[in-house]
Scaffold this motif. Structure first.
Motif, PDB file in Angstrom:
ATOM      1  N   ARG A   1      14.387 -23.254  17.060  1.00  0.00           N
ATOM      2  CA  ARG A   1      13.609 -24.303  16.409  1.00  0.00           C
ATOM      3  C   ARG A   1      13.748 -25.588  17.219  1.00  0.00           C
ATOM      4  NH1 ARG A   1      15.451 -26.173  12.280  1.00  0.00           N
ATOM      5  NH2 ARG A   1      13.541 -26.912  11.305  1.00  0.00           N
ATOM      6  N   GLN A   2      12.624 -26.133  17.655  1.00  0.00           N
ATOM      7  CA  GLN A   2      12.665 -27.333  18.487  1.00  0.00           C
ATOM      8  C   GLN A   2      13.387 -28.508  17.834  1.00  0.00           C
ATOM      9  OE1 GLN A   2       8.284 -27.247  19.642  1.00  0.00           O
ATOM     10  NE2 GLN A   2       9.222 -27.908  21.566  1.00  0.00           N
ATOM     11  N   PRO A   3      13.199 -28.765  16.518  1.00  0.00           N
ATOM     12  CA  PRO A   3      13.892 -29.904  15.907  1.00  0.00           C
ATOM     13  C   PRO A   3      15.412 -29.810  16.010  1.00  0.00           C
ATOM     14  CG  PRO A   3      12.119 -29.150  14.485  1.00  0.00           C
ATOM     15  CD  PRO A   3      12.262 -28.127  15.569  1.00  0.00           C
ATOM     16  N   ALA A   4      15.947 -28.591  16.124  1.00  0.00           N
ATOM     17  CA  ALA A   4      17.401 -28.426  16.218  1.00  0.00           C
ATOM     18  C   ALA A   4      17.937 -28.917  17.561  1.00  0.00           C
ATOM     19  CB  ALA A   4      17.773 -26.954  16.013  1.00  0.00           C
ATOM     20  N   PHE A   5      17.030 -29.136  18.518  1.00  0.00           N
ATOM     21  CA  PHE A   5      17.458 -29.588  19.849  1.00  0.00           C
ATOM     22  C   PHE A   5      16.745 -30.893  20.221  1.00  0.00           C
ATOM     23  CE2 PHE A   5      18.164 -25.072  19.580  1.00  0.00           C
ATOM     24  CZ  PHE A   5      19.412 -24.896  20.153  1.00  0.00           C
ATOM     25  N   ALA A   6      16.603 -31.749  19.217  1.00  0.00           N
ATOM     26  CA  ALA A   6      15.902 -33.025  19.411  1.00  0.00           C
ATOM     27  C   ALA A   6      16.579 -33.879  20.484  1.00  0.00           C
ATOM     28  CB  ALA A   6      15.826 -33.781  18.086  1.00  0.00           C
ATOM     29  N   LYS A   7      17.919 -33.841  20.519  1.00  0.00           N
ATOM     30  CA  LYS A   7      18.649 -34.651  21.503  1.00  0.00           C
ATOM     31  C   LYS A   7      18.386 -34.171  22.933  1.00  0.00           C
ATOM     32  CE  LYS A   7      22.443 -35.926  18.392  1.00  0.00           C
ATOM     33  NZ  LYS A   7      23.917 -35.850  18.158  1.00  0.00           N
ATOM     34  N   GLU A   8      17.964 -32.915  23.074  1.00  0.00           N
ATOM     35  CA  GLU A   8      17.670 -32.357  24.395  1.00  0.00           C
ATOM     36  C   GLU A   8      16.167 -32.315  24.666  1.00  0.00           C
ATOM     37  OE1 GLU A   8      19.469 -30.821  22.082  1.00  0.00           O
ATOM     38  OE2 GLU A   8      21.463 -30.358  22.862  1.00  0.00           O
ATOM     39  N   GLY A   9      15.432 -33.156  23.928  1.00  0.00           N
ATOM     40  CA  GLY A   9      13.985 -33.191  24.116  1.00  0.00           C
ATOM     41  C   GLY A   9      13.288 -31.986  23.513  1.00  0.00           C
ATOM     42  N   GLY A  10      13.937 -31.347  22.544  1.00  0.00           N
ATOM     43  CA  GLY A  10      13.344 -30.173  21.901  1.00  0.00           C
ATOM     44  C   GLY A  10      13.357 -28.930  22.759  1.00  0.00           C
ATOM     45  N   MET A  11      14.227 -28.896  23.769  1.00  0.00           N
ATOM     46  CA  MET A  11      14.259 -27.769  24.701  1.00  0.00           C
ATOM     47  C   MET A  11      15.641 -27.111  24.734  1.00  0.00           C
ATOM     48  SD  MET A  11      11.213 -27.514  25.989  1.00  0.00           S
ATOM     49  CE  MET A  11      11.468 -26.531  27.468  1.00  0.00           C
ATOM     50  N   LEU A  12      15.668 -25.812  24.664  1.00  0.00           N
ATOM     51  CA  LEU A  12      16.887 -25.036  24.878  1.00  0.00           C
ATOM     52  C   LEU A  12      16.772 -24.398  26.250  1.00  0.00           C
ATOM     53  CD1 LEU A  12      19.538 -23.642  24.032  1.00  0.00           C
ATOM     54  CD2 LEU A  12      18.155 -21.875  22.916  1.00  0.00           C
ATOM     55  N   THR A  13      17.572 -24.849  27.184  1.00  0.00           N
ATOM     56  CA  THR A  13      17.494 -24.351  28.556  1.00  0.00           C
ATOM     57  C   THR A  13      18.770 -23.636  29.000  1.00  0.00           C
ATOM     58  OG1 THR A  13      18.225 -26.507  29.401  1.00  0.00           O
ATOM     59  CG2 THR A  13      15.842 -26.120  29.232  1.00  0.00           C
ATOM     60  N   GLN A  14      19.905 -23.948  28.346  1.00  0.00           N
ATOM     61  CA  GLN A  14      21.176 -23.323  28.672  1.00  0.00           C
ATOM     62  C   GLN A  14      21.856 -22.901  27.379  1.00  0.00           C
ATOM     63  OE1 GLN A  14      22.250 -22.878  31.842  1.00  0.00           O
ATOM     64  NE2 GLN A  14      20.501 -23.948  32.743  1.00  0.00           N
ATOM     65  N   LEU A  15      22.491 -21.737  27.385  1.00  0.00           N
ATOM     66  CA  LEU A  15      23.168 -21.274  26.180  1.00  0.00           C
ATOM     67  C   LEU A  15      24.364 -22.143  25.820  1.00  0.00           C
ATOM     68  CD1 LEU A  15      23.044 -17.386  26.549  1.00  0.00           C
ATOM     69  CD2 LEU A  15      21.578 -18.882  25.186  1.00  0.00           C
ATOM     70  N   SER A  16      24.839 -22.925  26.761  1.00  0.00           N
ATOM     71  CA  SER A  16      25.940 -23.844  26.455  1.00  0.00           C
ATOM     72  C   SER A  16      25.531 -24.894  25.427  1.00  0.00           C
ATOM     73  CB  SER A  16      26.415 -24.535  27.739  1.00  0.00           C
ATOM     74  OG  SER A  16      25.336 -25.214  28.370  1.00  0.00           O
TER      75      SER A  16
ATOM     76  N   PRO B   1       6.531 -22.125  12.408  1.00  0.00           N
ATOM     77  CA  PRO B   1       6.231 -23.460  12.956  1.00  0.00           C
ATOM     78  C   PRO B   1       7.399 -24.015  13.784  1.00  0.00           C
ATOM     79  CG  PRO B   1       5.611 -23.324  10.644  1.00  0.00           C
ATOM     80  CD  PRO B   1       6.393 -22.079  10.950  1.00  0.00           C
ATOM     81  N   GLU B   2       7.049 -24.680  14.862  1.00  0.00           N
ATOM     82  CA  GLU B   2       8.009 -25.389  15.723  1.00  0.00           C
ATOM     83  C   GLU B   2       9.053 -24.461  16.343  1.00  0.00           C
ATOM     84  OE1 GLU B   2       8.381 -29.856  14.265  1.00  0.00           O
ATOM     85  OE2 GLU B   2       9.160 -28.475  12.749  1.00  0.00           O
ATOM     86  N   ILE B   3       8.665 -23.232  16.609  1.00  0.00           N
ATOM     87  CA  ILE B   3       9.607 -22.314  17.250  1.00  0.00           C
ATOM     88  C   ILE B   3       9.171 -22.076  18.692  1.00  0.00           C
ATOM     89  CG2 ILE B   3       8.474 -20.106  16.712  1.00  0.00           C
ATOM     90  CD1 ILE B   3      11.309 -19.050  16.031  1.00  0.00           C
TER      91      ILE B   3
END
Length: 282
Positions: A125-140, A214-216
């Motif tokens: 879910r993009q909102p869960a990564f708001a601090k990263e610009g809504g992007m999950l790029t690394q599993l860390s 939505p937002e996934i």
């Protein structure tokens, strides 16, 4: 020597002798080798999964050879491995995700065929990564997140934990839940889950339920090649933009992914004639 000379000088007689010898060998093999059993039992996964769909198609093909295939549903690859490795389970065949078991630890099992690739899909879910610009790029980035790593007994859970371990993430650093795909979808819809791992072939209908939330978004494994070097049972797969659904433009970008292989497994004492029939039918 006289007999050999006579045969060599009479080709027709030589051919007759060869045919007689070959016929004798085949008749001997026919009576010496046990015939395939009339009933086989295979363990798959969820009733609506591709493992079960493959088994149903195999059942149709084997029926043409007068062999009945019984299909037993399970929680997934881990359960399947335990069952096929138990000689008292009554299981003849199993579909197992590559990497679930170390072949050296299961000397009584053999791989009959790779069936299809199964990518590891990481939906977030993009909102869960708001601090990263809504992007999950690394599993860390998953530390502290609410994550479904797949249900107990599944290959998804085993593979998910393996890739998290490579990122030095232990279960205490995440809010881990062992959910079936439908359960993960429901929690993602409600905002009660941040990330869901699922291993499934690209044709799996379950994927549509994920991308309609939505937002996934789907994670892109930038380090896909590195993962395959460390975990050799994985393959790098490139998933083109829109290949899951052109109408919904899913995924919304080219994705580098990781994939295991769904493999048909049996015990090493399986009837050789059965192996031949299975390979022709698969």
């Amino acid at each position: 020597m006289n007999l050999l000379y006579q045969l060599a000088s009479r080709p027709a007689a030589l051919v007759s002798v060869i045919i007689a010898l070959v016929t004798t060998v085949f008749i001997s093999i026919w009576f010496l080798l046990p015939h395939p059993p009339k009933t086989l039992t295979i363990v798959t996964g969820f009733p609506d999964g591709l493992y079960t769909q493959f088994a149903q198609q195999l059942k149709i093909e084997l029926a043409k050879q007068k062999i009945t295939l019984q299909i037993r549903n399970t929680g997934g690859s881990v359960d399947n491995l335990a069952l096929i490795n138990d000689p008292q389970s009554g299981i003849d065949l199993a579909i197992i995700q590559s990497g679930v078991g170390d072949p050296l630890k299961y000397p009584d099992l053999i791989s009959l065929a790779g069936i299809f690739y199964e990518p590891l899909w990481v939906w977030y879910r993009q909102p869960a990564f708001a601090k990263e610009g809504g992007m999950l790029t690394q599993l860390s980035q998953l530390k502290g997140k609410r994550i479904s790593l797949g249900n107990d007994g599944s290959g998804t859970q085993l593979l998910s934990k393996a890739v998290l371990e490579l990122n030095e993430i232990n279960p205490k650093q995440i809010k881990f839940e062992a959910l079936k795909p439908d359960e993960a979808i429901e929690k993602l819809h409600k905002g009660e889950l941040d990330v869901a791992f699922i291993v499934a072939a690209g044709e799996a209908p379950i994927l549509k339920k994920f991308y309609q939330i939505p937002e996934i978004r789907l994670m892109n494994f930038d380090q896909a090649e590195a993962y395959t070097r460390v975990l050799p049972y994985l393959n790098r797969v490139d998933i083109p933009k829109g290949v899951i659904s052109i109408a919904d433009d899913q995924p919304k970008q080219d994705i580098h992914g990781l994939a295991s292989t769904a493999t048909l497994v049996a015990r090493n004492d399986i009837n050789p004639a059965t192996v031949s029939l299975l390979l022709r039918s698969s």
